[in-house]
Design a protein around this motif. Structure first.
Motif, short mmCIF file in Angstrom:
data_model
loop_
_atom_site.label_atom_id
_atom_site.label_comp_id
_atom_site.label_asym_id
_atom_site.label_seq_id
_atom_site.Cartn_x
_atom_site.Cartn_y
_atom_site.Cartn_z
N LEU A 1 -3.76 2.67 -13.43
CA LEU A 1 -2.54 1.90 -13.22
C LEU A 1 -2.80 0.46 -13.60
CD1 LEU A 1 -0.16 1.87 -10.26
CD2 LEU A 1 -1.41 -0.22 -10.74
N VAL B 1 -0.13 0.61 -3.47
CA VAL B 1 -0.96 1.44 -4.34
C VAL B 1 -2.39 1.47 -3.80
CG1 VAL B 1 0.35 1.25 -6.48
CG2 VAL B 1 -1.28 -0.51 -5.90
N VAL C 1 -5.46 7.26 -8.47
CA VAL C 1 -4.45 6.27 -8.14
C VAL C 1 -3.26 6.96 -7.47
CG1 VAL C 1 -2.84 4.56 -9.08
CG2 VAL C 1 -5.11 4.84 -10.10
N LYS C 2 -2.83 6.39 -6.34
CA LYS C 2 -1.65 6.89 -5.62
C LYS C 2 -0.84 5.69 -5.18
CE LYS C 2 -4.00 10.94 -3.86
NZ LYS C 2 -4.50 11.66 -2.70
N GLY C 3 0.48 5.87 -5.12
CA GLY C 3 1.29 4.76 -4.66
C GLY C 3 2.71 5.16 -4.37
#
Length: 196
Positions: free
Chosen positions: A139, A105, A125-127
């Motif tokens: 997150l 993440v 947020v990216k994951g």
């Protein structure tokens, strides 16, 4: 004369080396009184809250010889009292279970607990976990329960499903996705089993 000449040549070379080293050292060498200067305190993100600040960091935490997580960040502050690493542009990799599956993440801001309480990320947020990708505003990862809590503009995608919602809970062990608020889902027809 050959042996005496060799010894005199070595002594002369040693003497010339000492003289030239002394002369060059006076001209180009750093003197101790010149090297000492006042050391300024480095700028910290929040001097009252953090014990240590660093730029371009990598922190690794593990137990029993296994790596639990790796944090890489542009900058971070460490609060020893709370056991929190507060990071800008954090990229975190968690290793879960016996098979050590990676959960990756990243975000613009985040906090990682060094006491095993998990990870909080916010802003962009990216994951991904295996073939499952996610995007959210916030997150909250609880590693002991293997749960991800996602909030705000959540998008979860895998080859079989695409979900958008405001709040989602993901069980990383069972890969069960629980929607808690206003959901839209697309499910691959290949994944639907019809009763016979």
């Amino acid at each position: 004369m050959g042996r005496t000449g060799l010894i005199l040549s070595l002594v002369l070379a040693l003497f010339l080396g000492l003289v030239s080293g002394t002369l060059l050292g006076k001209k180009y060498g750093v003197f101790p009184h010149m090297a000492r200067g006042s050391v300024e305190r480095p700028l910290a993100g929040d001097e009252d809250q953090s014990d240590i600040s660093a730029e371009e960091i990598e922190l690794i935490q593990g137990t029993g010889g296994d790596i639990e997580w790796i944090l890489r960040a542009g900058s971070a502050d460490y609060d020893q009292e709370e056991g929190l690493v507060k990071a800008d542009k954090p990229r975190v990799t968690y290793y879960l279970g016996r098979d050590r599956k990676e959960v990756f993440v990243s975000a613009l801001h985040g906090e990682v607990s060094q006491q095993g309480k998990g990870l909080k990320l916010w802003d962009n947020v990216k994951g991904h976990y295996g073939d499952m990708g996610l995007i959210a505003d916030r997150l909250d990862f609880k590693p002991k329960e293997n749960l991800l809590f996602l909030e705000g503009n959540v998008k979860v995608q895998s080859p079989a499903v695409y979900i958008t919602s405001n709040r989602v809970k993901v069980d990383l062990v069972t890969r069960e996705i629980m929607i808690e608020d206003g959901m839209e889902a697309l499910i691959s027809p290949d994944m639907v089993v019809m009763p016979q």
